[in-house]
Design a protein around this motif. Structure first.
Motif, PDB file in Angstrom:
ATOM      1  N   CYS A 166       0.909  -1.198   0.025  1.00 52.37           N
ATOM      2  CA  CYS A 166      -0.040   0.024   0.015  1.00 52.37           C
ATOM      3  C   CYS A 166       0.811   1.211   0.099  1.00 52.37           C
ATOM      4  CB  CYS A 166      -0.971  -0.119   1.415  1.00 52.37           C
ATOM      5  SG  CYS A 166      -0.172  -0.106   2.952  1.00 52.37           S
ATOM      6  N   ASP A 167       0.379   2.181  -0.677  1.00 60.42           N
ATOM      7  CA  ASP A 167       1.057   3.655  -0.624  1.00 60.42           C
ATOM      8  C   ASP A 167       2.308   3.493  -1.637  1.00 60.42           C
ATOM      9  OD1 ASP A 167      -0.667   5.330   0.801  1.00 60.42           O
ATOM     10  OD2 ASP A 167       0.235   4.712   2.829  1.00 60.42           O
ATOM     11  N   PHE A 168       3.525   3.953  -1.192  1.00 64.26           N
ATOM     12  CA  PHE A 168       4.536   4.156  -2.120  1.00 64.26           C
ATOM     13  C   PHE A 168       5.642   3.317  -1.655  1.00 64.26           C
ATOM     14  CE2 PHE A 168       2.474   8.322  -2.013  1.00 64.26           C
ATOM     15  CZ  PHE A 168       2.142   8.520  -3.443  1.00 64.26           C
ATOM     16  N   SER A 220       3.859   2.615  -6.446  1.00 65.56           N
ATOM     17  CA  SER A 220       2.530   3.082  -5.664  1.00 65.56           C
ATOM     18  C   SER A 220       1.493   1.963  -5.785  1.00 65.56           C
ATOM     19  CB  SER A 220       1.884   4.584  -6.291  1.00 65.56           C
ATOM     20  OG  SER A 220       1.390   4.278  -7.398  1.00 65.56           O
ATOM     21  N   PRO A 261      -3.868   3.272  -1.068  1.00 63.01           N
ATOM     22  CA  PRO A 261      -3.451   3.940   0.274  1.00 63.01           C
ATOM     23  C   PRO A 261      -3.865   2.963   1.344  1.00 63.01           C
ATOM     24  CG  PRO A 261      -4.853   5.340  -1.261  1.00 63.01           C
ATOM     25  CD  PRO A 261      -5.071   4.042  -1.916  1.00 63.01           C
ATOM     26  N   CYS A 262      -2.785   2.973   2.218  1.00 63.35           N
ATOM     27  CA  CYS A 262      -2.747   2.309   3.427  1.00 63.35           C
ATOM     28  C   CYS A 262      -3.999   2.618   4.343  1.00 63.35           C
ATOM     29  CB  CYS A 262      -1.591   2.248   4.181  1.00 63.35           C
ATOM     30  SG  CYS A 262      -0.111   1.482   3.373  1.00 63.35           S
ATOM     31  N   LYS A 288      -1.265   5.018   7.965  1.00 64.41           N
ATOM     32  CA  LYS A 288      -0.848   5.776   6.889  1.00 64.41           C
ATOM     33  C   LYS A 288       0.438   6.532   6.762  1.00 64.41           C
ATOM     34  CE  LYS A 288      -2.386   9.009   3.369  1.00 64.41           C
ATOM     35  NZ  LYS A 288      -3.539   9.856   2.788  1.00 64.41           N
ATOM     36  N   TYR A 333       3.444   9.272   6.126  1.00 68.19           N
ATOM     37  CA  TYR A 333       3.310  10.466   5.392  1.00 68.19           C
ATOM     38  C   TYR A 333       4.437  10.677   4.284  1.00 68.19           C
ATOM     39  CZ  TYR A 333       0.539  12.356   9.302  1.00 68.19           C
ATOM     40  OH  TYR A 333      -0.450  12.565  10.131  1.00 68.19           O
ATOM     41  N   LEU A 334       3.659   9.871   3.125  1.00 65.64           N
ATOM     42  CA  LEU A 334       4.691   9.718   2.160  1.00 65.64           C
ATOM     43  C   LEU A 334       4.344  10.735   1.177  1.00 65.64           C
ATOM     44  CD1 LEU A 334       4.694   5.888   1.675  1.00 65.64           C
ATOM     45  CD2 LEU A 334       6.338   7.415   2.810  1.00 65.64           C
ATOM     46  N   ASN A 377       3.035   5.519  13.262  1.00 73.20           N
ATOM     47  CA  ASN A 377       3.382   6.094  11.731  1.00 73.20           C
ATOM     48  C   ASN A 377       4.658   6.291  11.522  1.00 73.20           C
ATOM     49  OD1 ASN A 377       0.539   6.323  11.765  1.00 73.20           O
ATOM     50  ND2 ASN A 377       0.327   8.463  12.481  1.00 73.20           N
TER      51      ASN A 377
END
Length: 432
Positions: free
Chosen positions: A303-305, A335, A338-339, A344, A346-347, A429
């Protein structure tokens, strides 16, 4: 009106026409010639003629004739006979005249006599002469007749013996003195050429019946094979090896030698004047070559980047060639969806690939304040004790990202080894 003239008006000098051009300083190849002129006047204080009294110009600018010039004589050609007088010639070439020059004077071919030594002529027997007187007046004498060998000449073969012939005469018995027999054939020469010696013998026949013994020598020495011995050609030493025609991969190089001329009918050198061998057989260097890039691997996160890698292989180098230039791996960001909100990261879009972030943690507290809350600021301060220069290192992905609008001015990227990144513990996080 009243005219008056108390003096003549001034009259300026005027050039007369140029005279004919004078003789050229050279007959060809570029010379100079001059001409002159005179000034008519001035009168009554007029001005002198302006300009030069003489004028110079080029002449005979055409090239001078160059006569033909004989080049050096070539080597004499082979004689047309081996003995008895023959002819041989040599030639030369005329370097042709130019610009109307005269042709070469003299012959282009020069003859001369060669091998003027007479050819060998073998001896030939003439007719037998008359019988000579009997050696004895009684008691079985002998008488001889001879013949003459015409020749040999110039090294030809002698007439085959005998040169004389004997028969009996006055066979009635009487005192007989000893008589030498005729000479035997000449023995074998001590050498086959180059001045040798040989011998011949005879025996004394008698005496008989109270005659006298032989008075003359029974052995004789003579010279033979006086012609020069043949000298075969002989190879000189090999010259040094010439340079190889290639620097690697197998080439050839030669060396040469010269045959000294044989003499007096000797044999020419046996063998070859040029020798060849292989050289520089080492393989030529081959530089390394990259293969095509492989497929991109799966993203490092779900998830995310995250990051994904691809690789390539270097084929070679061989035989001392150069290594492949560049890296065998490549990375790019990837990518995923989103997580979940509670985890989540901060990417953001700014990337420092293969770098470590160096920053002031107070600025980081300001950065995160308002996003997570005051508890984050106090937690960061308590964990890292103020302006710690760097956080603990963890083996993470290759890239570190922060949101551009949130990056403090004193955040910079510095080079560190591959696969090292930064992690901050912020209530579960992560700021990567």
């Amino acid at each position: 009106m009243e005219w008056c003239k108390d003096r003549e008006c001034p009259i300026d000098g005027v050039w007369n026409p140029w005279a004919e051009w004078g003789e050229c300083s050279h007959t060809c190849g570029g010379g100079t010639q001059q001409r002159s002129r005179t000034c008519e006047g001035p009168y009554y204080n007029g001005a002198e003629c302006s300009g030069s009294l003489t004028d110079t110009g080029s002449c005979n600018t055409f090239s001078c004739p160059v006569d033909g010039l004989w080049m050096s004589w070539q080597e004499w050609q082979q004689c047309n006979v081996t003995c008895g007088g023959g002819m041989q010639i040599r030639e030369r070439v005329c370097d042709e005249p130019k610009f109307g020059g005269a042709s070469c004077h003299g012959p282009a071919v020069e003859p001369r006599e060669c091998n003027t030594n007479n050819c060998p002529i073998d001896g030939v027997w003439m007719t037998w002469g008359d019988w000579g007187d009997c050696t004895l007046s009684c008691g079985n004498g002998t008488q001889v007749r001879t013949r003459t060998c015409d020749g040999p000449f110039y090294g030809g073969k002698d007439c085959d013996p005998p040169a004389d012939e004997t028969q009996s005469c006055n066979t009635q018995p009487c005192p007989v003195d000893g008589v030498e027999s005729k000479w035997s054939n000449w023995g074998t020469c001590s050498v086959s050429c180059g001045d040798g010696v040989n011998g011949r013998q005879r025996v004394c026949i008698g005496p008989f019946h109270g005659g006298l013994d032989c008075q003359n020598p029974l052995e004789e020495r003579g010279t033979c094979n006086e012609r020069p011995c043949p000298v075969d050609g002989e190879w000189g030493p090999w010259a040094d090896w010439e340079s190889c025609d290639v620097s690697c991969g197998g080439g050839k190089q030669n060396r040469k030698r010269t045959c000294n001329t044989p003499l007096h009918g000797g044999l020419s050198c046996i063998g070859v004047p040029i020798d060849t061998r292989t050289c520089n057989e080492d393989e030529c260097p081959i530089d390394g070559v990259w293969s095509e890039w492989g497929m991109w691997e799966d993203c490092s996160v779900t998830c995310d980047f995250g990051l994904q890698n691809r690789y390539r292989n270097c084929t070679g180098p061989f035989f001392g060639g150069k290594e492949c230039l560049g890296f065998n791996s490549d990375s790019q960001s990837c990518s995923r969806p989103p997580c979940p909100a509670q985890t989540k990261p901060y990417l953001v879009s700014r990337t420092c690939s293969r770098y470590l972030l160096k920053y002031d943690l107070r600025s980081m507290a300001t950065l995160t304040n308002g996003l997570i809350g005051q508890s984050v600021t106090s937690h960061v301060g308590a964990e890292f004790h103020g302006e710690t220069e760097h956080a603990s290192d963890h083996i993470m992905e290759e890239r570190i990202v922060l949101e551009p609008s949130r990056i403090p001015k004193n955040v910079i990227c510095i080079t560190v080894p591959l696969m090292v990144s930064l992690s901050l513990g912020l209530h579960g996080n992560h700021v990567l």
